[in-house]
Design a protein around this motif. Structure first.
Motif, short mmCIF file in Angstrom:
data_model
loop_
_atom_site.label_atom_id
_atom_site.label_comp_id
_atom_site.label_asym_id
_atom_site.label_seq_id
_atom_site.Cartn_x
_atom_site.Cartn_y
_atom_site.Cartn_z
N LEU A 13 0.93 -1.00 -0.05
CA LEU A 13 0.06 -0.16 -0.01
C LEU A 13 0.81 1.32 0.11
O LEU A 13 0.33 2.42 -0.44
CB LEU A 13 -0.86 0.04 1.07
CG LEU A 13 -1.92 -1.23 1.25
CD1 LEU A 13 -2.83 -0.85 2.44
CD2 LEU A 13 -2.81 -0.98 -0.19
N ARG A 14 2.13 1.32 0.33
CA ARG A 14 2.89 2.35 0.45
C ARG A 14 3.96 2.27 -0.75
O ARG A 14 4.60 3.21 -0.75
CB ARG A 14 3.80 2.29 1.91
CG ARG A 14 3.08 2.48 3.08
CD ARG A 14 3.76 2.59 4.28
NE ARG A 14 5.40 2.35 4.14
CZ ARG A 14 6.12 1.99 5.18
NH1 ARG A 14 5.65 1.93 6.36
NH2 ARG A 14 7.35 1.88 4.82
N TYR A 15 3.65 1.33 -1.68
CA TYR A 15 4.44 1.50 -2.89
C TYR A 15 4.58 2.64 -3.67
O TYR A 15 5.52 3.17 -4.14
CB TYR A 15 4.28 0.12 -3.62
CG TYR A 15 5.19 0.00 -4.73
CD1 TYR A 15 6.48 -0.66 -4.52
CD2 TYR A 15 4.94 0.47 -6.26
CE1 TYR A 15 7.48 -0.71 -5.67
CE2 TYR A 15 5.72 0.17 -7.20
CZ TYR A 15 6.97 -0.48 -7.05
OH TYR A 15 7.81 -0.66 -8.18
N PRO A 16 3.45 3.23 -3.82
CA PRO A 16 3.31 4.46 -4.86
C PRO A 16 4.01 5.83 -4.25
O PRO A 16 4.54 6.52 -4.93
CB PRO A 16 1.79 4.75 -5.09
CG PRO A 16 1.06 3.52 -4.71
CD PRO A 16 1.95 2.69 -3.76
N VAL A 17 3.96 5.84 -2.75
CA VAL A 17 4.64 6.77 -2.09
C VAL A 17 6.07 6.53 -2.08
O VAL A 17 6.86 7.57 -2.27
CB VAL A 17 3.88 7.00 -0.53
CG1 VAL A 17 4.62 7.89 0.16
CG2 VAL A 17 2.64 7.07 -0.70
N ILE A 18 6.67 5.17 -1.80
CA ILE A 18 8.04 4.99 -1.74
C ILE A 18 8.52 5.23 -3.10
O ILE A 18 9.65 5.83 -3.27
CB ILE A 18 8.12 3.73 -1.18
CG1 ILE A 18 7.82 3.46 0.31
CG2 ILE A 18 9.74 3.35 -1.36
CD1 ILE A 18 7.89 2.12 0.54
N MET A 19 8.01 4.83 -4.26
CA MET A 19 8.48 4.78 -5.51
C MET A 19 7.94 6.00 -6.27
O MET A 19 7.18 5.83 -7.42
CB MET A 19 8.37 3.41 -6.44
CG MET A 19 8.95 2.47 -5.87
SD MET A 19 11.03 2.58 -5.78
CE MET A 19 11.17 2.72 -7.64
N ASN A 20 8.39 7.49 -5.92
CA ASN A 20 7.75 8.32 -6.52
C ASN A 20 8.51 8.54 -8.08
O ASN A 20 9.50 7.91 -7.94
CB ASN A 20 7.66 9.50 -5.66
CG ASN A 20 8.92 10.08 -5.29
OD1 ASN A 20 10.06 9.40 -5.70
ND2 ASN A 20 8.90 10.25 -3.91
#
Length: 157
Positions: free
Chosen positions: A5-12
């Motif tokens: 769920l945090r992937y889009p935030v981490i991989m900006n």
């Protein structure tokens, strides 16, 4: 993968551009290191290289001058650009497998393993054919066999 769920935030997008630039700069520096090593040779023996692509390690064997320092640079380059990436991949797969094994349902484990299976197959094909090409060209005296493994490495890439 451990925190989907945090992937889009981490991989900006900024991090993706940064990773691409770092990869490009490191590969450019690596190619310049190989060019500098080859340009320092004074002469070559009269030997034909039986291979699909010319590797700097094979050129070191053909040099007339002393190549001890060049061999040290080649081994250091192999550690940096060979061992470090494969150890990073193995560490990440260790973390992935350990997080997948914590999934309680067997359907969830199957889904997660099937998602990672294709990437693992590509990594094994890439490193397997690369190791096969480099080890067979160093150990084999049959030029045709080295050419076949070099072509397979190039096709798989």
């Amino acid at each position: 993968i451990c925190h989907p769920l945090r992937y889009p935030v981490i991989m900006n997008p900024h991090l993706c551009v940064f990773l691409v630039l770092v990869s490009f700069i490191l590969s450019l520096l690596n190619s310049q290191l190989h060019n500098q090593i080859v340009l320092q040779f004074t002469c070559f023996k009269n030997v034909e290289i039986f291979n699909f692509f010319c590797e700097p390690s094979q050129l070191l064997n053909l040099a007339c001058s002393d190549s001890v320092i060049n061999n040290i640079f080649m081994y250091l380059d192999s550690v940096i650009f060979g061992f470090l990436p494969i150890s990073g991949i193995l560490l990440s797969y260790y973390k992935i497998v350990s997080s997948i094994l914590r999934i309680p349902s067997s359907d969830g484990k199957y889904k997660a393993f099937s998602t990672c299976g294709s990437h693992l197959a590509v990594v094994c094909l890439f490193y397997g054919t690369g190791l096969g090409a480099y080890l067979s060209s160093a150990a084999s005296s049959f030029p045709r066999k080295g050419a076949v493994t070099s072509v397979m490495y190039t096709v798989v890439i």
